[in-house]
Write a protein that holds these residues in place. Structure first.
Motif, PDB file in Angstrom:
ATOM      1  N   UNK A   1      46.000  58.539  10.801  1.00  0.00           N
ATOM      2  CA  UNK A   1      47.026  59.880  11.491  1.00  0.00           C
ATOM      3  C   UNK A   1      48.184  60.369  10.337  1.00  0.00           C
TER       4      UNK A   1
ATOM      5  N   UNK B   1      51.505  64.667  11.395  1.00  0.00           N
ATOM      6  CA  UNK B   1      51.203  66.623  11.994  1.00  0.00           C
ATOM      7  C   UNK B   1      52.912  66.447  12.478  1.00  0.00           C
ATOM      8  N   UNK B   2      52.905  68.127  12.331  1.00  0.00           N
ATOM      9  CA  UNK B   2      53.841  68.915  12.901  1.00  0.00           C
ATOM     10  C   UNK B   2      53.486  68.868  14.285  1.00  0.00           C
ATOM     11  N   UNK B   3      54.662  68.526  14.933  1.00  0.00           N
ATOM     12  CA  UNK B   3      54.570  69.439  16.620  1.00  0.00           C
ATOM     13  C   UNK B   3      55.881  69.835  17.042  1.00  0.00           C
TER      14      UNK B   3
ATOM     15  N   UNK C   1      59.152  67.718  15.939  1.00  0.00           N
ATOM     16  CA  UNK C   1      58.702  66.141  16.108  1.00  0.00           C
ATOM     17  C   UNK C   1      56.887  65.690  15.170  1.00  0.00           C
TER      18      UNK C   1
ATOM     19  N   UNK D   1      54.670  62.875  13.074  1.00  0.00           N
ATOM     20  CA  UNK D   1      54.262  62.026  13.490  1.00  0.00           C
ATOM     21  C   UNK D   1      52.830  61.589  12.717  1.00  0.00           C
TER      22      UNK D   1
ATOM     23  N   UNK E   1      53.224  52.991  13.046  1.00  0.00           N
ATOM     24  CA  UNK E   1      53.343  54.373  13.183  1.00  0.00           C
ATOM     25  C   UNK E   1      54.809  54.763  13.549  1.00  0.00           C
TER      26      UNK E   1
ATOM     27  N   UNK F   1      57.392  58.954  15.235  1.00  0.00           N
ATOM     28  CA  UNK F   1      57.381  59.306  15.981  1.00  0.00           C
ATOM     29  C   UNK F   1      58.720  59.679  15.011  1.00  0.00           C
ATOM     30  N   UNK F   2      59.210  61.050  14.529  1.00  0.00           N
ATOM     31  CA  UNK F   2      60.633  61.126  13.960  1.00  0.00           C
ATOM     32  C   UNK F   2      60.579  63.002  14.241  1.00  0.00           C
TER      33      UNK F   2
END
Lengths: 137, 354
Positions: free
Chosen positions: A29, A32-34, A56, A58, A70, A72-73
């Motif tokens: 993956x 990806x911004x969200x 965030x 990820x 993985x 997540x930041x």
């Protein structure tokens, strides 16, 4: 992993030069911004509510030696997220000790120093109350 | 009959070009960078994040630059941007006890464990314009104490709570509502109200808070504690199934101690008002706490005498993106509506003459 999320990118980036990542690196993956919705409580243990969102980034990676990592930041720094995932994979691999010694250990020193300095500045603004004695005895 | 009117494209393009030129300002002075806005207009960035309801310093600074410093326009831009982002999930509840504190004060108790920590505040400044800032300054290095603050500083309201002198902060276990998912309904619930207030307009909430102090719904407030600093954010992504720390955000929390209340079953206790916002927005956090308490009017069977106690009024009007949308739409062409109104007025006047 917490350490890598706590670090500023400017603290982490210079520590990555010597990093060897087993090829091929496969982005399961890509970054990806969200957002995540942030939950809070009205007082300690109080009613939960949603206070607003935060951006965030990820991603998920598989490195040549087979491990997946993985990340997540908070924020939108794709490089930071990419390296967080790579480091997560490396920490499960034979490179674990190298990452510990060359990245995590110096990083933890930098973060501790920055946070200590912030706390010492705040502590300098702590009020010392004194009482004025008026009149006689 | 409906007549579609077209045109204006060229004028609109030219207007936007004119706007871009004005945005840049005097070309002889250096252009403002996003990092400068983030670092030197940090409280404007905080406000745009809070009311834009999206924590991202860089995006908020960009919005301020694009909006030429019009903060409500910037908030609008950020709100619009958030609708383009996917939501990955919800965080675990933020833990204010884990805050790395920059400021922490109480106006209710002088001596509190952990002390009164002023932090970077405008309080006690003289509010005289500082003409030395007209010129570039050498960077200031703040003093630092030898010993840092304690790692964990107890919350002032818990000290009262231990003696049972304040209502417990309790969760009824119901899942928290989310006004971005389902529209607000009345009567509302405290969790939804707090979400609306957290993104509400600072000026509107400040005025409502002030109105309660002036008698339109008094709730006798004391600042139990205000704290500002960084709190950790953790999530539990479904695909992982365990908690991970993903970074930290700056927030200001205000816990008010308000008018006591008792019933036949419960002895009199102080009541609570709660405020929490992104960034260092103390005025907003305090206003939010005062309005939160005012809106608990039904819970304490108080008389509703002021607008700040009317949840439908407060919650329907505190969002400045909604408010500006409806007010500003008036300047868009209403030619046909107005023609109808004009025709009606002419008919009425003619009828009166005959």
């Amino acid at each position: 992993m917490g350490l890598i999320a706590r670090a500023k990118w400017s603290e982490l980036a210079p520590l990555l030069d010597e990093l060897e990542i087993p090829a091929p690196v496969e982005w399961l993956r890509p970054p990806e911004m969200g957002m995540v919705m942030l939950k809070a409580r009205a007082g300690d243990g109080g009613k939960a509510f949603h206070m607003g969102e935060a951006t965030v980034t990820r991603c998920v990676v598989r490195i040549g030696s087979g491990e997946t990592g993985f990340s997540y930041l908070l924020g939108r720094n794709a490089d930071h997220a990419r390296f967080a995932a790579l480091l997560d994979a490396l920490l499960q691999s034979a490179h674990k000790e190298f990452v510990q010694a060359k990245v995590l250990s110096p990083l933890s020193g930098l973060i501790a120093e920055r946070e200590l300095m912030q706390s010492r500045k705040a502590a300098a603004t702590k009020v010392d109350f004194f009482t004025l004695v008026r009149g006689e005895g | 009959m409906y007549v579609a009117v077209k045109g204006g494209e060229k004028a609109i393009d030219a207007a936007h070009e004119y706007l871009a030129e004005k945005r840049r300002g005097d070309a002889a002075s250096p252009e403002l960078s996003i990092a400068q806005i983030d670092g030197q207009l940090a409280l404007a960035v905080d406000r745009v994040m809070a009311e834009g309801s999206l924590y991202d310093r860089e995006l908020a600074a960009l919005a301020i630059k694009q909006a030429r410093g019009d903060l409500i326009e910037a908030i609008f831009l950020l709100r619009a941007h958030r609708t383009t982002l996917a939501r990955f999930g919800t965080s675990l509840p933020l833990n204010m006890n884990a805050m790395r504190i920059s400021r922490r004060i109480s106006a209710a108790f002088k001596d509190i464990p952990g002390g009164q920590v002023l932090g970077p505040t405008f309080d006690y400044t003289h509010r005289l314009l500082d003409s030395s800032l007209l010129a570039d300054q050498e960077p200031v290095r703040a003093a630092s104490a030898d010993v840092p603050l304690a790692a964990s500083i107890p919350r002032v309201l818990e000290l009262l709570g231990q003696e049972g002198l304040i209502e417990p902060a309790a969760d009824d276990g119901q899942p928290a509502g989310d006004i971005t998912e389902e529209p607000l309904d009345f009567p509302s619930t405290r969790d939804r109200r707090l979400q609306v207030l957290a993104r509400g307009d600072e000026g509107f909430l400040l005025s409502l808070a002030y109105s309660t102090q002036r008698g339109y719904g008094r709730n006798h407030p004391f600042v139990g504690e205000i704290r500002f600093g960084c709190v950790p954010v953790s999530i539990c992504p479904e695909e992982l199934g365990f908690e991970i720390y993903i970074g930290e955000i700056e927030v200001t929390e205000c816990e008010m101690i308000n008018q006591f209340h008792g019933t036949a079953d419960v002895p009199p206790q102080f009541t609570r008002g709660y405020g929490l916002v992104f960034g260092q927005l103390e005025r907003k956090a305090m206003s939010m706490a005062l309005v939160d308490r005012a809106l608990r009017v039904a819970e304490f069977a108080e008389d509703q005498i002021g607008p700040a106690q009317d949840e439908e009024f407060v919650l329907s009007h505190c969002d400045n993106v909604q408010a500006t949308g409806f007010v500003e739409h008036l300047k868009l062409p209403h030619y046909v509506d107005f023609q109808a109104e004009l025709a009606l007025l002419r008919t009425l006047r003619k009828e009166r003459e005959t």
